[in-house]
Design a protein around this motif. Structure first.
Motif, short mmCIF file in Angstrom:
data_model
loop_
_atom_site.label_atom_id
_atom_site.label_comp_id
_atom_site.label_asym_id
_atom_site.label_seq_id
_atom_site.Cartn_x
_atom_site.Cartn_y
_atom_site.Cartn_z
N ASP A 162 38.83 49.33 41.39
CA ASP A 162 39.80 50.38 41.09
C ASP A 162 41.18 49.80 40.76
OD1 ASP A 162 37.98 52.51 41.54
OD2 ASP A 162 38.29 52.32 43.72
N GLY A 163 41.30 48.49 40.89
CA GLY A 163 42.57 47.83 40.63
C GLY A 163 42.59 47.14 39.27
N ASP A 164 43.52 46.21 39.11
CA ASP A 164 43.68 45.48 37.86
C ASP A 164 42.68 44.31 37.84
OD1 ASP A 164 44.48 43.91 35.71
OD2 ASP A 164 46.63 44.23 36.05
N VAL A 165 41.57 44.53 37.17
CA VAL A 165 40.49 43.54 37.13
C VAL A 165 40.96 42.25 36.44
CG1 VAL A 165 38.21 43.02 36.16
CG2 VAL A 165 38.64 45.22 37.27
N ALA A 166 41.72 42.40 35.37
CA ALA A 166 42.20 41.22 34.63
C ALA A 166 43.04 40.31 35.53
CB ALA A 166 42.99 41.65 33.41
N LYS A 167 43.96 40.90 36.27
CA LYS A 167 44.83 40.11 37.13
C LYS A 167 44.04 39.47 38.27
CE LYS A 167 49.18 40.40 39.71
NZ LYS A 167 50.30 41.28 40.11
N GLN A 168 43.03 40.15 38.75
CA GLN A 168 42.24 39.64 39.88
C GLN A 168 41.27 38.53 39.49
OE1 GLN A 168 40.76 42.82 42.79
NE2 GLN A 168 41.31 44.07 41.00
N THR A 169 41.01 38.40 38.20
CA THR A 169 40.01 37.41 37.77
C THR A 169 40.58 36.28 36.91
OG1 THR A 169 39.43 38.74 35.81
CG2 THR A 169 38.15 39.10 37.83
N GLU A 170 41.81 36.41 36.45
CA GLU A 170 42.31 35.44 35.47
C GLU A 170 42.56 34.06 36.07
OE1 GLU A 170 45.90 37.16 33.91
OE2 GLU A 170 47.14 36.24 35.45
N VAL A 171 42.22 33.05 35.26
CA VAL A 171 42.52 31.65 35.55
C VAL A 171 42.98 31.02 34.23
CG1 VAL A 171 40.77 31.54 37.36
CG2 VAL A 171 40.20 30.79 35.04
N ARG A 172 43.51 29.80 34.29
CA ARG A 172 43.93 29.10 33.08
C ARG A 172 43.40 27.68 33.08
NH1 ARG A 172 47.46 33.00 34.10
NH2 ARG A 172 48.52 34.07 32.37
N ILE A 173 43.16 27.17 31.88
CA ILE A 173 42.68 25.80 31.72
C ILE A 173 43.54 25.10 30.66
CG2 ILE A 173 40.31 26.09 32.51
CD1 ILE A 173 39.46 26.68 29.66
N ASP A 174 43.77 23.81 30.88
CA ASP A 174 44.68 23.07 29.98
C ASP A 174 44.43 21.57 30.14
OD1 ASP A 174 46.76 22.66 28.19
OD2 ASP A 174 48.34 22.86 29.69
N SER A 220 47.81 26.97 26.75
CA SER A 220 46.65 26.86 27.62
C SER A 220 45.73 28.02 27.26
CB SER A 220 47.05 26.92 29.10
OG SER A 220 47.64 28.17 29.42
N SER A 221 44.59 28.09 27.89
CA SER A 221 43.71 29.23 27.67
C SER A 221 43.58 30.03 28.95
CB SER A 221 42.32 28.78 27.20
OG SER A 221 41.47 29.89 27.00
N ARG A 222 43.67 31.35 28.82
CA ARG A 222 43.50 32.25 29.96
C ARG A 222 42.11 32.86 29.90
NH1 ARG A 222 47.76 36.93 30.31
NH2 ARG A 222 46.84 37.36 28.27
N LEU A 223 41.34 32.64 30.94
CA LEU A 223 39.99 33.19 31.05
C LEU A 223 40.02 34.34 32.06
CD1 LEU A 223 38.03 29.80 31.36
CD2 LEU A 223 38.81 30.97 29.28
N ARG A 224 39.36 35.44 31.72
CA ARG A 224 39.39 36.59 32.63
C ARG A 224 38.38 37.64 32.18
NH1 ARG A 224 45.02 39.54 30.50
NH2 ARG A 224 44.48 39.45 28.27
N PHE A 225 38.14 38.58 33.08
CA PHE A 225 37.43 39.81 32.73
C PHE A 225 38.47 40.92 32.61
CE2 PHE A 225 34.08 37.21 34.52
CZ PHE A 225 33.03 37.46 33.65
N MET A 226 38.11 41.97 31.88
CA MET A 226 39.10 43.00 31.55
C MET A 226 38.90 44.32 32.28
SD MET A 226 40.89 41.18 29.48
CE MET A 226 42.02 42.44 28.86
#
Length: 222
Positions: free
Chosen positions: A203-215, A88-94
């Motif tokens: 101040d937290g984990d931006v990647a974890k807070q924004t990630e989604v997946r598409i498939d 799948s593809s993971r979309l996110r900000f870092m």
């Protein structure tokens, strides 16, 4: 004798034309069968992103609208899957310094559509952040000239009753319908959109807070 010879020549020429037509027909038939083997009723290539995954997020058909090195988000591969083999593809900000107005995602130019025909474009969306998620998915279809044929924005809270993935049931199906008009090729896309920036702890984990997946992409006649 001359009449007989001339008749034989004409007959030979006609036979040659018939053979040429048969050969052309066979080539077209072979081409169509190759396309059918590759895609079936689904016109999208690598719809389950298994090749995308096995090539570490690189693809000749899937184009990325992302650049994490420039703060424009990430469109990478993931082993999570809605159905079948991993991919799948993971979309996110870092980072907190990223440009959150960007919309990281994937697109593919799709060929073989019939003009003036109704189609449905669907995919499975995975956002495990719940009803208060700050992220949405924007997906749709454009013509070769860039004209929008269909677009839709969806939040995970809207998909509670949608069809689920078999491997990961957090993947939920969403779709949009359109008419091809004069187009025999289109571009499909799916992008991450930040709907509420205030819900992200910088101040937290931006990647974890924004990630989604598409498939599990599909483009087929209705």
């Amino acid at each position: 004798m001359k009449k007989i010879y001339l008749g034989l020549v004409i007959t030979g020429l006609l036979a040659g034309c018939a053979n040429t037509a048969d050969t052309t027909s066979n080539v077209a038939s072979t081409t169509n069968s190759v396309t059918a083997v590759a895609t079936g009723s689904n016109l999208i290539i690598d719809p389950q992103l298994t090749q995308f995954r096995s090539n570490s997020g690189k693809s000749d058909v899937w184009k990325k609208q992302a650049n994490k090195n420039k703060g424009l988000g990430d469109a990478g591969s993931s082993k999570d899957t809605a159905f079948g083999k991993e991919g799948s593809s993971r979309l996110r900000f870092m980072e907190a310094t990223d440009d959150f107005t960007a919309q990281p995602g994937l697109s593919q130019e799709v060929f073989g559509l019939q003009p003036n025909t109704d189609y449905e474009f669907s995919l499975y969306y995975n956002d495990k952040k719940g009803d208060e998620s700050p992220t949405e998915l924007v997906f749709g279809v454009t013509s070769a000239s860039g004209q929008s044929l269909a677009t839709k924005t969806v939040h995970t809270s809207e998909l509670n009753n949608a069809p689920k993935g078999a491997v990961r049931d957090s993947f939920r199906q969403t779709f949009v319908s359109f008419n091809s008009g004069a187009n025999v090729s289109v571009t499909v896309y799916a992008k991450l959109h930040i709907a509420d920036l205030s819900k992200i702890d910088m101040d937290g984990d931006v990647a974890k807070q924004t990630e989604v997946r598409i498939d599990e992409f599909k483009l087929a006649q209705k």
